[in-house]
Design a protein around this motif. Structure first.
Motif, PDB file in Angstrom:
ATOM      1  N   PHE A 127       0.815  -1.210   0.000  1.00 22.88           N
ATOM      2  CA  PHE A 127       0.000   0.000   0.000  1.00 22.88           C
ATOM      3  C   PHE A 127       0.852   1.264   0.000  1.00 22.88           C
ATOM      4  O   PHE A 127       0.594   2.190  -0.770  1.00 22.88           O
ATOM      5  CB  PHE A 127      -0.975  -0.002   1.180  1.00 22.88           C
ATOM      6  CG  PHE A 127      -2.100  -0.960   0.982  1.00 22.88           C
ATOM      7  CD1 PHE A 127      -3.184  -0.628   0.187  1.00 22.88           C
ATOM      8  CD2 PHE A 127      -2.073  -2.214   1.565  1.00 22.88           C
ATOM      9  CE1 PHE A 127      -4.228  -1.527  -0.013  1.00 22.88           C
ATOM     10  CE2 PHE A 127      -3.109  -3.121   1.375  1.00 22.88           C
ATOM     11  CZ  PHE A 127      -4.185  -2.772   0.584  1.00 22.88           C
ATOM     12  N   LEU A 173       0.949   2.657  -3.706  1.00 20.47           N
ATOM     13  CA  LEU A 173       0.203   3.887  -3.996  1.00 20.47           C
ATOM     14  C   LEU A 173       1.138   5.013  -4.419  1.00 20.47           C
ATOM     15  O   LEU A 173       0.795   5.821  -5.294  1.00 20.47           O
ATOM     16  CB  LEU A 173      -0.649   4.288  -2.796  1.00 20.47           C
ATOM     17  CG  LEU A 173      -1.828   3.353  -2.498  1.00 20.47           C
ATOM     18  CD1 LEU A 173      -2.502   3.737  -1.194  1.00 20.47           C
ATOM     19  CD2 LEU A 173      -2.820   3.338  -3.654  1.00 20.47           C
ATOM     20  N   HIS A 229       2.016   4.317  -7.942  1.00 21.49           N
ATOM     21  CA  HIS A 229       0.861   4.624  -8.792  1.00 21.49           C
ATOM     22  C   HIS A 229       0.779   6.130  -9.044  1.00 21.49           C
ATOM     23  O   HIS A 229       0.547   6.565 -10.175  1.00 21.49           O
ATOM     24  CB  HIS A 229      -0.435   4.130  -8.142  1.00 21.49           C
ATOM     25  CG  HIS A 229      -1.659   4.478  -8.921  1.00 21.49           C
ATOM     26  ND1 HIS A 229      -2.009   3.825 -10.079  1.00 21.49           N
ATOM     27  CD2 HIS A 229      -2.602   5.424  -8.729  1.00 21.49           C
ATOM     28  CE1 HIS A 229      -3.120   4.349 -10.558  1.00 21.49           C
ATOM     29  NE2 HIS A 229      -3.503   5.326  -9.753  1.00 21.49           N
ATOM     30  N   MET A 268      -5.865   1.841 -10.926  1.00 17.21           N
ATOM     31  CA  MET A 268      -6.057   1.747  -9.480  1.00 17.21           C
ATOM     32  C   MET A 268      -6.492   0.349  -9.052  1.00 17.21           C
ATOM     33  O   MET A 268      -6.060  -0.140  -8.004  1.00 17.21           O
ATOM     34  CB  MET A 268      -7.077   2.785  -8.999  1.00 17.21           C
ATOM     35  CG  MET A 268      -7.221   2.833  -7.488  1.00 17.21           C
ATOM     36  SD  MET A 268      -5.666   3.102  -6.583  1.00 17.21           S
ATOM     37  CE  MET A 268      -5.501   4.869  -6.738  1.00 17.21           C
ATOM     38  N   THR A 269      -7.285  -0.325  -9.845  1.00 15.83           N
ATOM     39  CA  THR A 269      -7.689  -1.698  -9.507  1.00 15.83           C
ATOM     40  C   THR A 269      -6.470  -2.602  -9.422  1.00 15.83           C
ATOM     41  O   THR A 269      -6.307  -3.346  -8.444  1.00 15.83           O
ATOM     42  CB  THR A 269      -8.692  -2.243 -10.546  1.00 15.83           C
ATOM     43  OG1 THR A 269      -9.841  -1.399 -10.558  1.00 15.83           O
ATOM     44  CG2 THR A 269      -9.091  -3.674 -10.233  1.00 15.83           C
ATOM     45  N   THR A 310      -3.392  -1.715  -8.938  1.00 12.85           N
ATOM     46  CA  THR A 310      -2.560  -1.262  -7.818  1.00 12.85           C
ATOM     47  C   THR A 310      -3.093  -1.795  -6.493  1.00 12.85           C
ATOM     48  O   THR A 310      -2.320  -2.295  -5.664  1.00 12.85           O
ATOM     49  CB  THR A 310      -2.498   0.278  -7.787  1.00 12.85           C
ATOM     50  OG1 THR A 310      -1.893   0.726  -9.002  1.00 12.85           O
ATOM     51  CG2 THR A 310      -1.703   0.784  -6.598  1.00 12.85           C
ATOM     52  N   LEU A 311      -4.397  -1.719  -6.287  1.00 13.66           N
ATOM     53  CA  LEU A 311      -4.983  -2.185  -5.021  1.00 13.66           C
ATOM     54  C   LEU A 311      -4.914  -3.703  -4.885  1.00 13.66           C
ATOM     55  O   LEU A 311      -4.608  -4.216  -3.806  1.00 13.66           O
ATOM     56  CB  LEU A 311      -6.419  -1.689  -4.885  1.00 13.66           C
ATOM     57  CG  LEU A 311      -6.561  -0.183  -4.711  1.00 13.66           C
ATOM     58  CD1 LEU A 311      -8.032   0.212  -4.678  1.00 13.66           C
ATOM     59  CD2 LEU A 311      -5.834   0.309  -3.463  1.00 13.66           C
ATOM     60  N   VAL A 312      -5.165  -4.425  -5.972  1.00 14.74           N
ATOM     61  CA  VAL A 312      -5.044  -5.882  -5.917  1.00 14.74           C
ATOM     62  C   VAL A 312      -3.600  -6.277  -5.636  1.00 14.74           C
ATOM     63  O   VAL A 312      -3.335  -7.146  -4.801  1.00 14.74           O
ATOM     64  CB  VAL A 312      -5.567  -6.539  -7.221  1.00 14.74           C
ATOM     65  CG1 VAL A 312      -5.178  -8.013  -7.295  1.00 14.74           C
ATOM     66  CG2 VAL A 312      -7.080  -6.373  -7.324  1.00 14.74           C
ATOM     67  N   ASN A 313      -2.660  -5.626  -6.302  1.00 16.57           N
ATOM     68  CA  ASN A 313      -1.251  -5.920  -6.050  1.00 16.57           C
ATOM     69  C   ASN A 313      -0.878  -5.612  -4.599  1.00 16.57           C
ATOM     70  O   ASN A 313      -0.101  -6.346  -3.987  1.00 16.57           O
ATOM     71  CB  ASN A 313      -0.345  -5.147  -7.011  1.00 16.57           C
ATOM     72  CG  ASN A 313       1.072  -5.659  -6.965  1.00 16.57           C
ATOM     73  OD1 ASN A 313       1.326  -6.829  -7.224  1.00 16.57           O
ATOM     74  ND2 ASN A 313       1.997  -4.783  -6.618  1.00 16.57           N
ATOM     75  N   SER A 314      -1.435  -4.559  -4.044  1.00 13.18           N
ATOM     76  CA  SER A 314      -1.162  -4.211  -2.648  1.00 13.18           C
ATOM     77  C   SER A 314      -1.624  -5.315  -1.711  1.00 13.18           C
ATOM     78  O   SER A 314      -0.902  -5.705  -0.790  1.00 13.18           O
ATOM     79  CB  SER A 314      -1.855  -2.893  -2.288  1.00 13.18           C
ATOM     80  OG  SER A 314      -1.339  -1.844  -3.068  1.00 13.18           O
ATOM     81  N   ILE A 315      -2.824  -5.826  -1.945  1.00 18.40           N
ATOM     82  CA  ILE A 315      -3.347  -6.922  -1.118  1.00 18.40           C
ATOM     83  C   ILE A 315      -2.489  -8.175  -1.284  1.00 18.40           C
ATOM     84  O   ILE A 315      -2.150  -8.853  -0.306  1.00 18.40           O
ATOM     85  CB  ILE A 315      -4.823  -7.203  -1.469  1.00 18.40           C
ATOM     86  CG1 ILE A 315      -5.683  -6.001  -1.060  1.00 18.40           C
ATOM     87  CG2 ILE A 315      -5.321  -8.487  -0.805  1.00 18.40           C
ATOM     88  CD1 ILE A 315      -7.070  -5.992  -1.658  1.00 18.40           C
TER      89      ILE A 315
END
Length: 140
Positions: free
Chosen positions: A92, A96, A99, A107-108, A110-115
């Protein structure tokens, strides 16, 4: 720093990081990330030697920092907690930031990769904690 526990945890973390990373990003989620990539700067022929070297360095740093963080209370659970915090930082925090600065994925993605990174580093942390628990010198 170069204790038996640290070196074995480094080895375990390296193997986990290398194989799990390859499995996740090259096989399991490769198509998903391809759909969410905005700018692709990946080499067509990855340098596996440099990837392995970077994984050894990261595994050694994670293992060394974990040994200080855990304060002698080693377990897979403690390692998992440590790894999750590293994953939040990398996934995250850096995700972010990357990103915002580079915009390589939407953003999708990026957020999936963060999780995924939280889970990835959580598993690596658990491996490190378990190896420390099994190899730390017993007192008394």
């Amino acid at each position: 720093m170069f204790s038996k526990s640290n070196l074995l945890a480094t080895l375990g973390a390296f193997v986990t990081m290398f194989l799990l990373g390859y499995g996740i990003w090259e096989f399991l989620l490769a198509d998903f990330f391809a759909e969410h990539t905005l700018k692709n700067f990946l080499n067509e022929n990855m340098n596996m030697g440099l990837i392995a070297a970077s994984n050894v360095i990261m595994a050694f740093v994670l293992s060394s920092v974990y040994s200080k963080w855990a304060r002698g209370h080693h377990s897979a659970k403690e390692g998992l907690k440590f790894g999750v915090w590293i994953g939040v930082f990398m996934g995250f925090g850096m995700g972010l930031l990357n990103h915002a600065v580079m915009g390589m994925m939407d953003m999708t993605g990026t957020l999936v990769n963060s999780i995924v990174e939280v889970v990835f580093y959580g598993i690596i942390g658990a491996v490190i904690g378990l190896i420390y628990q099994k190899t730390a010198t017993k007192e008394g």
